[in-house]
Design an enzyme around this catalytic site. Structure first.
Site, PDB file in Angstrom:
ATOM      1  N   ASP A 261       0.843  -1.186   0.034  1.00  0.00           N
ATOM      2  CA  ASP A 261       0.074  -0.086   0.079  1.00  0.00           C
ATOM      3  C   ASP A 261       0.980   1.389  -0.037  1.00  0.00           C
ATOM      4  O   ASP A 261       2.126   1.121   0.165  1.00  0.00           O
ATOM      5  CB  ASP A 261      -1.104  -0.231   1.215  1.00  0.00           C
ATOM      6  N   TRP A 262       0.298   2.366  -0.172  1.00  0.00           N
ATOM      7  CA  TRP A 262       1.263   3.592  -0.351  1.00  0.00           C
ATOM      8  C   TRP A 262       1.981   3.932   0.826  1.00  0.00           C
ATOM      9  O   TRP A 262       1.111   4.613   1.601  1.00  0.00           O
ATOM     10  CB  TRP A 262       0.118   4.543  -1.079  1.00  0.00           C
TER      11      TRP A 262
END
Ligand code: NOJ
Length: 971
Positions: free
Chosen positions: A371-372
């Site tokens: 995920d970012w």
């Protein structure tokens, strides 16, 4: 639909940032222009980044006890409250001291080292290689040929993002042009194409769950896949199945399909199939246990660490992992690891989760992306099984310092990351690309023709091609390509059907619904002014007066609610408000509509608004992702309607003998303040319907379709009813908050059933406009019981093998003459001087953990999916209207002891294991069949580390909700 059809149905338009969203029709007026086109530019040379500050020095992993997984959460000591300070002076001094302490306390949070609950995650190494399963054989052969020709720089390029907003998508990788591998565009999200124009705003996952319709789940996936492909997206960042919905207030639950693992798993798998059948790589996210927004990631909530979801092994397998297993079984190409920690190890650096469970036990053949900014370590995350870092930025956004990029190159060159691992990372990415046919130039033309035809960072037609950088090159970045389909193929029709079937009718006194467009219920001669008077109340019935897309990522609740907020939201191409559909469906020659599209009760009430023959009141409840908030909400900490919807409903019903309530919401809403009031005649829980909201609602209200939605969650009488595990943690219990999943398997209906709590409406419940009977249960044994699945087969295929020679560092040096862009992540080094350094291998690296007996195929041991029982029933439509019934199959295990420990096993009262939606004309009967697999009839034995089918009988119950199960038999 052929490619020609698709292209013929696409048009170009000129939607500008800040303009109000055009209606569907107005798209026809837009035309393309002949300005410089991004696609006419030469492909970007892939480039370099400044050498990150400091050396390649990933943090040492916290010590964990080798090979030992502590089961079950540890209690957290309650704080002691003092009662000793009773004098005035003491209170004053105390107040001053407390004030000072309160100021210093947050600072202490930074200074105190993270203290866990003692729960740890065991090391599992090395990372299993992809290419072992026959379903992916050809893709791995092709990938091996391509990766075999790649330089180290190219391998790093395709596994590291280029940095947030460096290119046009929310995630972008750099290419390996020499071998023919393009840059990849990764884009959100679960209900449509984020930051795009002329694309469908589909009903959200929770609405899809409420349809219980497998066909619609698949078709929505196809629609999503087609639109993403036509916009040039390679990797779709959906579906979401974590959060699963442990807490009904979890801010992002609505992106997924509901808190039951089987419903969630089936919906996720069918969505993935649909998307990937269009050639787009789907992403099962967020792996795993990212159940709340509060403290989900470091620093976002001020704390230096993310929350740790502490889960025991059985709960992990039977609840949270289940939908991911179904997704892998459906062949998902990518999995996104989540922000949070699991058992005190960050999910994106957790070798048990990625190497052990995902890649070994579930046999995942695609690539794991972070995920970012969920990646929190360099070497360690690679060894733990992470294959791609997104968006490429490291611990901080947009500073050009990746944890991979040049550091990964350096890590391979200095011996910290085995060449083997980086080869596997690259091979997994390339294999997924082949697996879904993205090498097909007809569907995926290379640059300059292909690539994303929209920009996530600008609404202008012409704008910067590297949005966040010091490069000012501009080109056409938005082609305004309409991907919504046309005519019969207009995707809105399907979106409308899903939204209608995802609307759950929970109350319908005296069959007040469906409505008659002419008013029907009051004879003409008794009507005032000859007209039937309908009042429409509530802000949720109308539009946001400032425009549909006025708030960033939909982070406000104004007008009708059709989606939650965050990265899972999209710009709506249009949004049909309920009032508009009501006005166009009621026959206005016979019906007079009075509108009050506000929740403000201050003026002219009830004179103007009272004395209606029928009242429709619309209320809502919103939530969303943690980087945004609205009115202090991210996760919902109460489940009441927002904007004082309860008062509005009560006021309307006080003045209106026939009141119908419609609720748009991200999940369950407490209805207790008015549900039993005498004038509340009907209630519809319409979830989050997407762009066709009003039309879908009118379909159900007027009976153009049957009311066939069923609850994908339990509607309790209070938030407390969901138990301690159902409450969002809003106050951290340490610098690294510890959230113990003490309730184990008992979430949502399993908790209500175990504690005998009567919900307002149970999981699976929903009314129809007709009536059904379910009879003649027949359970046929297809395979006899046996405690364990077949022994795991030896790997039938050998993963690709490459030379493991470490390349000459001089081949990785930043090429002379190449311009470095600000904030961009590059794979190159500043100098060829490399010092050997293998000191960062994590604990247990040389462990060579055993293969899981539950593994051996996609989704686990293939024999787990052997069908053991065929469950058949007859369903008859006993009413006078056509309709759809959802036949639900639940399993109850009987008391038994665990095969390895001899201890009693605690089972939920019943668990959903299958369902089918069936359409029947009045009077018709159909046989409905469901098949139960070995896994459906087993529990996860921690001792055996395998699925075990308990001895003795298993009860199979069939009916129309989790508490309406008239038939039962045994397997
Ligand atoms: C963070 C979100 O958690 C994830 O779901 C999303 O895909 C990425 N941001 C990219 O926007």
């Amino acid at each position: 639909m052929t490619r020609q059809d698709e292209l013929a149905s696409s048009r170009e338009g000129l939607l500008r940032y800040g303009e109000d969203t055009p209606t569907r029709d107005s798209f026809d007026n837009y035309s393309s222009s002949s300005e410089l086109d991004l696609h006419e530019l030469e492909p970007l040379e892939d480039t370099t980044s400044p050498r990150p500050r400091g050396g390649w020095s990933p943090k040492k992993k916290k010590k964990s006890k080798k090979g030992k997984e502590k089961e079950g959460p540890q209690p957290i000591k309650p704080k002691r409250r003092g009662g000793w300070c009773r004098t005035r002076n003491c209170v004053i001094v105390g107040t001053i001291l407390t004030g000072g302490l309160l100021t210093l306390l947050p600072m202490a949070f930074w200074l105190v080292p993270g203290k866990g609950s003692g729960i740890t995650s065991p090391p599992v190494y090395p990372s299993p290689k992809g290419g072992t399963l026959s379903q992916w054989e050809q893709s791995y052969e092709k990938a091996a040929a391509m990766v075999g020709k790649m330089s180290l720089i190219e391998k790093v390029n395709i596994t590291t993002g280029t940095g947030w907003a460096q290119d046009l998508c929310v995630g972008n990788t750099a290419p390996a042009y020499n071998v023919g591998f393009p840059p990849l565009c990764l884009q959100d999200g679960p209900l449509g194409i984020r930051f795009a124009d002329h694309a469908t705003a589909w009903p959200a996952g929770i609405t899809v769950g409420a349809t219980w319709n497998k066909d619609l789940m698949y078709k929505r996936g196809r629609g999503l896949g087609l639109e993403h492909r036509l916009k040039g997206v390679n990797v779709w960042l959906g579906p979401s199945m974590g959060p699963l919905g442990r807490m009904p207030g979890g801010g992002r639950n609505w992106e997924g399909f509901g808190p039951d693992p089987v419903l969630q798993g089936i919906a996720a798998a069918l969505t993935i199939k649909g998307v990937q059948d269009e050639g787009v790589i789907a992403t099962a996210k967020h792996y795993i246990a990212n159940e709340q927004e509060h403290f989900r990631q470091a620093w976002e909530w001020i704390l230096p660490n993310a929350i740790s979801s502490n889960i025991d092994d059985r709960t992990m397998h039977e609840i949270y992992l289940w939908p991911f297993a179904d997704s892998v079984r459906a062949g998902v190409g990518s999995v996104m690891c989540s922000y949070n920690m699991v058992n005190n190890s960050y999910a994106c650096g957790n070798s048990k989760l990625m190497n052990g469970i995902l890649k070994d036990e579930l046999g995942f053949q695609g690539f794991v992306q972070s995920d970012w900014l969920a990646q929190r370590s360099g070497v360690a995350s690679s060894l733990a099984g992470l294959d791609m870092t997104m968006p490429g930025d490291g611990l901080v956004w947009q500073d050009g310092n990746s944890l991979w990029g040049s550091k990964l190159t350096e890590g391979v060159l200095n011996g910290s990351v085995p060449m083997d691992r980086v080869n596997d990372m690259a091979t997994r990415v390339v294999a997924a690309w082949y697996q879904f046919g993205q090498d097909d130039q007809a569907k995926w033309p290379a640059l300059p023709k292909g690539g994303p035809n929209f920009s996530s960072f600008s609404k202008n037609k012409v704008d910067k091609i590297h949005p966040y950088s010091d490069d000012d090159t501009t080109a056409v970045v938005n082609h305004f390509k309409d991907v919504q389909g046309e005519g019969d193929r207009f995707h809105g029709r399907l979106a409308q059907q899903i939204a209608a079937e995802g609307t759950v009718l929970v109350k319908n006194v005296d069959n007040i619904l469906p409505l008659d467009p002419k008013g029907g219920l009051v004879p003409r001669n008794l009507r005032r002014d000859g007209k039937y008077r309908v009042g429409v109340f509530g802000e949720d019935a109308g539009s946001n007066p400032e425009g549909n897309n006025i708030c960033p990522d939909r982070s406000c609740n104004v007008g009708t609610l059709a989606s939650g907020w965050g990265s899972g939201a999209v710009d709506f191409p249009f949004l049909v408000p309920p009032v508009e559909a009501l006005e166009s469906t009621f026959d206005l020659t016979a019906v007079e509509i009075t509108k009050s599209l506000t929740n403000d009760l201050s003026t002219n009430w009830p004179d103007v608004h009272g004395q209606q023959d029928l009242c429709l009141v619309l209320i809502n409840s919103d939530a969303g992702e943690g980087y945004l908030s609205w009115n202090g909400v991210t996760d919902r900490t109460d489940l009441h309607p927002q904007k004082d919807g309860d008062t509005l409903v009560k006021r309307v019903q006080d003045n209106c003998a026939q009141t119908i309530v419609v609720v748009h919401a991200v999940g369950p809403v407490i209805l207790e303040r008015w549900i039993e009031l005498p004038n509340i005649k009907a209630v519809l829980l319409a979830n989050l319907p997407g762009e066709e909201s009003g039309n879908a609602l009118a379909d159900v209200l007027f009976g153009r379709v049957d009311a066939s939605g069923r609850l994908p969650y339990t509607v309790g009488k209070s938030l407390k009813d969901y138990g301690p595990g159902g409450q969002v943690m809003t106050k951290p219990n340490g610098p690294s908050p510890q959230q113990n999943f003490d309730e184990g398997l008992f979430i949502d209906y399993r908790y209500f059933d175990k504690h005998n709590i009567k919900p307002r409406y149970e999981f699976g419940f929903g009314l129809s406009y007709t009536t059904f009977t379910i009879s003649k249960l027949n359970i046929t044994t297809l395979k006899p019981k046996s405690p364990l699945p077949s022994p795991r087969l030896d790997q039938s295929l050998m993963p690709p093998a490459y030379p493991t020679t470490i390349p000459d560092p001089s081949s990785a040096v930043f090429p002379a003459g190449l311009r470095r862009l600000k904030g961009r992540i590059y794979p190159y080094l500043n100098s060829a001087a490399i010092r050997e350094d293998t000191s960062h291998y994590p604990d247990g690296w040389d462990n060579h953990s055993h293969l899981s007996p539950a593994g051996g195929g996609e989704g686990g041991n293939p024999s787990l999916y052997d069908e053991h029982a065929l469950v058949a029933v007859s369903v008859t439509n006993t009413g006078i209207r056509p309709g759809k019934q959802v036949v639900q199959v639940y399993v109850s295990f009987h008391e038994t002891t665990d095969v390895s420990t001899g201890k009693m096993i605690d089972f939920p009262v019943r668990v959903l294991r299958g369902f089918e939606k069936v359409e029947l004309r009045a009077g018709d009967t159909k046989t409905v069949e469901t098949r139960l697999t070995r896994k459906d009839l087993s529990y996860w034995s921690v001792g055996r580390q395998n699925w075990v089918m308990p001895d003795g009988e298993v009860t199979v119950s069939v009916g129309s909700s989790s508490r309406d199960l008239p038939l039962s038999g045994v397997y």
